[in-house]
Write a protein that holds these residues in place. Sequence first.
Motif, mmCIF file in Angstrom:
data_model
loop_
_atom_site.group_PDB
_atom_site.id
_atom_site.type_symbol
_atom_site.label_atom_id
_atom_site.label_comp_id
_atom_site.label_asym_id
_atom_site.label_seq_id
_atom_site.Cartn_x
_atom_site.Cartn_y
_atom_site.Cartn_z
ATOM 1 N N THR A 1 0.820 -1.204 0.000
ATOM 2 C CA THR A 1 0.000 0.000 0.000
ATOM 3 C C THR A 1 0.861 1.265 0.000
ATOM 4 O O THR A 1 0.468 2.284 -0.580
ATOM 5 N N GLU A 2 2.027 1.193 0.592
ATOM 6 C CA GLU A 2 2.875 2.385 0.699
ATOM 7 C C GLU A 2 3.344 2.915 -0.652
ATOM 8 O O GLU A 2 3.638 4.112 -0.786
ATOM 9 N N VAL A 3 3.435 2.049 -1.683
ATOM 10 C CA VAL A 3 3.913 2.517 -2.986
ATOM 11 C C VAL A 3 2.766 2.772 -3.970
ATOM 12 O O VAL A 3 2.999 3.284 -5.067
ATOM 13 N N ALA A 4 1.536 2.408 -3.584
ATOM 14 C CA ALA A 4 0.403 2.544 -4.502
ATOM 15 C C ALA A 4 0.172 3.984 -4.970
ATOM 16 O O ALA A 4 -0.019 4.206 -6.177
ATOM 17 N N PRO A 5 0.166 4.984 -4.091
ATOM 18 C CA PRO A 5 -0.080 6.355 -4.574
ATOM 19 C C PRO A 5 0.939 6.810 -5.610
ATOM 20 O O PRO A 5 0.573 7.471 -6.594
ATOM 21 N N TRP A 6 2.192 6.465 -5.397
ATOM 22 C CA TRP A 6 3.229 6.882 -6.347
ATOM 23 C C TRP A 6 3.013 6.218 -7.701
ATOM 24 O O TRP A 6 3.136 6.860 -8.742
ATOM 25 N N LEU A 7 2.663 4.940 -7.697
ATOM 26 C CA LEU A 7 2.433 4.231 -8.956
ATOM 27 C C LEU A 7 1.208 4.770 -9.687
ATOM 28 O O LEU A 7 1.192 4.847 -10.916
ATOM 29 N N LEU A 8 0.179 5.125 -8.946
ATOM 30 C CA LEU A 8 -1.013 5.685 -9.577
ATOM 31 C C LEU A 8 -0.685 6.964 -10.338
ATOM 32 O O LEU A 8 -1.295 7.263 -11.367
#
Length: 262
Positions: free
Chosen positions: A141-148
């Motif tokens: 979950t910690e990297v999801a915003p950056w990937l989005l």
Amino acid sequence: MNRSELLNRLSRTPTERLLLGRAWDLAEAVQRRSTPQATHFLSPDEQSSVESLFHALGDPPHRFWGGYKEAQRKICVLLPDWMEWEDFDEAPITVLRAVWYQGDHLTHRDILGSLMGQGIKRETVGDLLVSPSSCDLLVLTEVAPWLLQNLTSAGRTKLSVTQVGLEQLHIPVQEVKRIHDTVATLRLDAVAAVGFSVSRAKMADFIRAGRVAVNWQETVRSDLALKAGDVISCRGLGRCRLAETGGLSKKGRINIEIERYL
């Protein structure tokens, strides 16, 4: 046996020792803080190593979870004694769906290469479930915003990435070729040669070169004895499973069934 001695006994490589040390730290953090803790995504081999460590530590409450039942890459979640598993629903896994134009063709390697090219660490990414025009990415979950925000292409192919729920996960059907044959012995080189349709001598070369793993653990032993259920992978050739072993043929050879994953 102290911490250093136990880590040395359980570890085959410095990298594995570091992994187990971090897992041990998490187990201690659960006791100290009385809060759940989770590892990053682990390969099947790493899961086996961590399981061995936790068994040596008295089996603290833990579970491996990759977002769906058949997942290969999984995180390990540890709970404090006061918490029950049915009360825990915050596993730090998010599903992102990358969609592309149906006329384009992307593979698992294309998607993974794009992620690595973005500087994403492999340990933050679980299984990549590739369909004809989309891929569901299980990520921390910690990297999801950056990937989005930043995962916009794979090579020259444009991607549209959105977040979806675990209940919407697209799990492609695994194509399997069933192979029925006989072998003189259940040695790794003999069984793998049948599974990958190569000569036994060639397979022995692959094993000596470190290209072969059994149940996700690399081995250089051609004479390793296999049993039903063992999974064999060979870099460049793929993966197969010794599904069944039967009786002897009229010539005294062992009947086997192998599932070759396509």
